[in-house]
Design a protein around this motif. Structure first.
Motif, PDB file in Angstrom:
ATOM      1  N   SER A 153       0.845  -1.197   0.000  1.00 49.28           N
ATOM      2  CA  SER A 153       0.000   0.000   0.000  1.00 49.28           C
ATOM      3  C   SER A 153       0.883   1.250   0.000  1.00 49.28           C
ATOM      4  O   SER A 153       1.964   1.248   0.566  1.00 49.28           O
ATOM      5  N   PRO A 154       0.395   2.324  -0.633  1.00 47.07           N
ATOM      6  CA  PRO A 154       1.198   3.542  -0.759  1.00 47.07           C
ATOM      7  C   PRO A 154       1.077   4.450   0.466  1.00 47.07           C
ATOM      8  O   PRO A 154      -0.021   4.723   0.933  1.00 47.07           O
ATOM      9  N   THR A 155       2.207   4.926   0.954  1.00 48.79           N
ATOM     10  CA  THR A 155       2.197   5.838   2.101  1.00 48.79           C
ATOM     11  C   THR A 155       2.715   7.230   1.727  1.00 48.79           C
ATOM     12  O   THR A 155       2.803   8.097   2.578  1.00 48.79           O
ATOM     13  N   THR A 156       3.080   7.400   0.456  1.00 49.32           N
ATOM     14  CA  THR A 156       3.413   8.743  -0.055  1.00 49.32           C
ATOM     15  C   THR A 156       2.792   8.873  -1.446  1.00 49.32           C
ATOM     16  O   THR A 156       2.464   7.863  -2.092  1.00 49.32           O
ATOM     17  N   PRO A 282      23.802  -5.822   2.839  1.00 49.53           N
ATOM     18  CA  PRO A 282      22.973  -4.625   2.666  1.00 49.53           C
ATOM     19  C   PRO A 282      21.729  -4.708   3.552  1.00 49.53           C
ATOM     20  O   PRO A 282      21.151  -5.787   3.716  1.00 49.53           O
ATOM     21  N   SER A 283      21.339  -3.577   4.136  1.00 51.22           N
ATOM     22  CA  SER A 283      20.217  -3.628   5.079  1.00 51.22           C
ATOM     23  C   SER A 283      19.373  -2.367   5.012  1.00 51.22           C
ATOM     24  O   SER A 283      19.830  -1.309   4.567  1.00 51.22           O
ATOM     25  N   LEU A 284      18.117  -2.503   5.435  1.00 56.04           N
ATOM     26  CA  LEU A 284      17.228  -1.353   5.651  1.00 56.04           C
ATOM     27  C   LEU A 284      16.638  -1.504   7.044  1.00 56.04           C
ATOM     28  O   LEU A 284      16.267  -2.604   7.447  1.00 56.04           O
ATOM     29  N   GLY A 285      16.531  -0.384   7.771  1.00 54.59           N
ATOM     30  CA  GLY A 285      15.888  -0.414   9.084  1.00 54.59           C
ATOM     31  C   GLY A 285      14.427  -0.033   8.925  1.00 54.59           C
ATOM     32  O   GLY A 285      14.125   0.907   8.185  1.00 54.59           O
ATOM     33  N   TYR A 286      13.532  -0.749   9.606  1.00 57.49           N
ATOM     34  CA  TYR A 286      12.108  -0.372   9.504  1.00 57.49           C
ATOM     35  C   TYR A 286      11.561   0.129  10.836  1.00 57.49           C
ATOM     36  O   TYR A 286      10.376   0.013  11.120  1.00 57.49           O
ATOM     37  N   LEU A 299       7.203   0.451   7.209  1.00 57.02           N
ATOM     38  CA  LEU A 299       7.275  -0.857   6.563  1.00 57.02           C
ATOM     39  C   LEU A 299       7.020  -0.823   5.048  1.00 57.02           C
ATOM     40  O   LEU A 299       7.839  -1.320   4.263  1.00 57.02           O
ATOM     41  N   PHE A 300       5.903  -0.243   4.621  1.00 59.15           N
ATOM     42  CA  PHE A 300       5.569  -0.308   3.192  1.00 59.15           C
ATOM     43  C   PHE A 300       6.581   0.451   2.328  1.00 59.15           C
ATOM     44  O   PHE A 300       6.919   0.006   1.226  1.00 59.15           O
ATOM     45  N   GLY A 301       7.070   1.585   2.839  1.00 57.95           N
ATOM     46  CA  GLY A 301       8.103   2.327   2.106  1.00 57.95           C
ATOM     47  C   GLY A 301       9.354   1.474   1.948  1.00 57.95           C
ATOM     48  O   GLY A 301       9.974   1.454   0.879  1.00 57.95           O
ATOM     49  N   TYR A 329       3.176  -7.376  11.898  1.00 56.75           N
ATOM     50  CA  TYR A 329       3.429  -8.808  11.691  1.00 56.75           C
ATOM     51  C   TYR A 329       2.504  -9.378  10.610  1.00 56.75           C
ATOM     52  O   TYR A 329       2.933 -10.110   9.714  1.00 56.75           O
ATOM     53  N   ASN A 330       1.236  -9.035  10.679  1.00 57.99           N
ATOM     54  CA  ASN A 330       0.240  -9.512   9.708  1.00 57.99           C
ATOM     55  C   ASN A 330       0.640  -9.131   8.273  1.00 57.99           C
ATOM     56  O   ASN A 330       0.552  -9.945   7.352  1.00 57.99           O
ATOM     57  N   ARG A 331       1.132  -7.893   8.069  1.00 58.66           N
ATOM     58  CA  ARG A 331       1.523  -7.466   6.719  1.00 58.66           C
ATOM     59  C   ARG A 331       2.819  -8.158   6.283  1.00 58.66           C
ATOM     60  O   ARG A 331       2.944  -8.575   5.124  1.00 58.66           O
ATOM     61  N   LEU A 332       3.779  -8.272   7.216  1.00 58.36           N
ATOM     62  CA  LEU A 332       5.051  -8.922   6.868  1.00 58.36           C
ATOM     63  C   LEU A 332       4.849 -10.391   6.525  1.00 58.36           C
ATOM     64  O   LEU A 332       5.461 -10.928   5.604  1.00 58.36           O
ATOM     65  N   LEU A 333       3.957 -11.030   7.281  1.00 56.34           N
ATOM     66  CA  LEU A 333       3.662 -12.439   7.044  1.00 56.34           C
ATOM     67  C   LEU A 333       3.120 -12.638   5.623  1.00 56.34           C
ATOM     68  O   LEU A 333       3.476 -13.594   4.932  1.00 56.34           O
TER      69      LEU A 333
END
Ligand code: TXA
Ligand code: MG
Length: 343
Positions: A153-156, A282-286, A299-301, A329-333
């Motif tokens: 889903s878009p957040t921007t 390589p990593s991204l922090g959420y 998360l979505f970004g 958790y529900n979205r990541l799953l």
């Protein structure tokens, strides 16, 4: 179709520029607009043809029903045929806000909105631009999240432009969404209110207000092959970047050790912010481990950014399940298509 982009500052209060997109909705057009949860792809919710064009623009399966958005509590009555006391109480407490109620639908609501179901989902968003758009257009707005079906889903507004440019009449840029995950969806069609999709209004808050609440089994598990979805959206693969996502349940040391041993090119860690300095791939922090609200916002970004960075395999550190963490958790799953490793 030519897409016009309008930038509106939600603080300025000068919403006259919304007149044109509001008029566009009234005439059956498609307008992407910000809400406090995620951006929505809106059209006149009681105009069948306009609602059909939402499904086409998103490439969304016709049996996945839409949420109707209102800008006053009183509008709920016309859309529903029965409002139990518990739903009235929840509306008073959580509206406007990131909260959607599923109730028996009235005859006014076209079947295309509900995918043929006898219930309808309604939300009163807490975002001045969303409310002003509904008010000025004089229409109830049907709006799914403004992504192409299956994408996060878009957040921007930039996310919406990536997915829907040339497919809608307007994109209204109101800045980043504060919540970052879609609304909590609760069904009031049974004896006990049931959470169909977790969100920023948490199970604890609902329980405290209503006494009894249930969690639909699809919230934290895959749907069985032959199960009938109480919320059709649950059965589709969702929120997925192009990369393969694997959800890793582990404490900090185990997780860091595990990702540091991944040598395949294209491997990425989607971790808590404070873990990055110890991670060698390589990593991204959420968000911080203790900050569920930040994780929801980021998360979505992050899932979209992983595609931009050409990630092939993403090892996501499983969040805490408390509070809004259950929604993260529900979205990541789902992003991981239920692929979970427990260390
Ligand atoms: O925060 C949100 O809810 C955002 C913003 C734009 O309001 N909207 C959103 O819509 O997330 P969408 O269409 O992406 O998700 C709606 C969810 C789907 O999972 C759908 O299956 C479920 O709500 N839903 C809609 N009507 C329903 C109904 N009558 N019964 C059960 N589930 C329903
Ligand atoms: Mg959606």
């Amino acid at each position: 179709m030519q897409t016009k982009i309008l930038t509106v500052s939600r603080e300025s209060g000068g919403f006259d520029a919304l007149q044109e997109p509001a008029q566009c909705i009234a005439e059956g057009g498609l307008v992407v607009f910000p809400t406090e949860t995620v951006y929505g792809l809106g059209a006149d919710g009681l105009n069948e043809q306009a609602v059909r064009s939402i499904f086409a623009a998103k490439e969304r399966p016709a049996d996945n029903p839409l949420i109707l958005h209102i800008c006053e509590q009183e509008q709920l009555a016309d859309l529903t045929s029965d409002i139990p006391e518990s739903a009235k109480k929840a509306a008073r407490h959580f509206w406007p806000g990131p909260f959607t109620m599923v109730l028996p639908k009235s005859a006014q609501v076209p079947d295309v909105v509900t995918g043929g179901l006898s219930s309808v989902a309604v939300r009163f968003p807490d975002h001045p631009i969303a409310r002003e758009l509904i008010r000025r257009g004089g229409k109830i707005i049907a709006a799914p999240s403004a992504n192409r079906s299956g994408r996060p889903s878009p957040t921007t507004a930039a996310h919406c432009i990536d997915d829907l440019m040339g497919r809608v009449h307007w994109i209204i840029d109101g800045g980043p969404c504060e919540v970052g995950l879609e609304s909590t969806v609760v069904s009031f069609t049974g004896r006990v209110p049931k959470i169909l999709r977790p969100g920023a209004v948490t199970a604890d808050e609902l329980g405290a207000l209503l006494g009894e609440v249930e969690l639909d089994s699809a919230v934290v598990g895959p749907m069985g092959e032959h199960a009938v979805a109480s919320s059709p959206g649950m059965k589709y693969k969702h929120y997925a970047p192009l990369a393969k996502v694997i959800l890793v349940k582990a404490d900090r040391n185990e997780y860091i050790h595990f990702v540091n041993s991944q040598t395949k090119p294209g491997s990425f860690a989607l971790c808590f912010d404070e873990e990055r300095k110890e991670i060698k791939i390589p990593s991204l922090g959420y968000g911080k481990e203790s900050d569920g609200a930040a994780q929801a916002r980021e998360l979505f970004g992050c899932l979209r950014e992983l595609d931009k960075q050409n990630a092939q395999t993403v090892f996501a550190h499983c969040p805490n399940l408390q509070g809004v963490g259950l929604a993260v958790y529900n979205r990541l799953l789902r992003a991981a298509a239920f692929d979970v490793i427990t260390l």
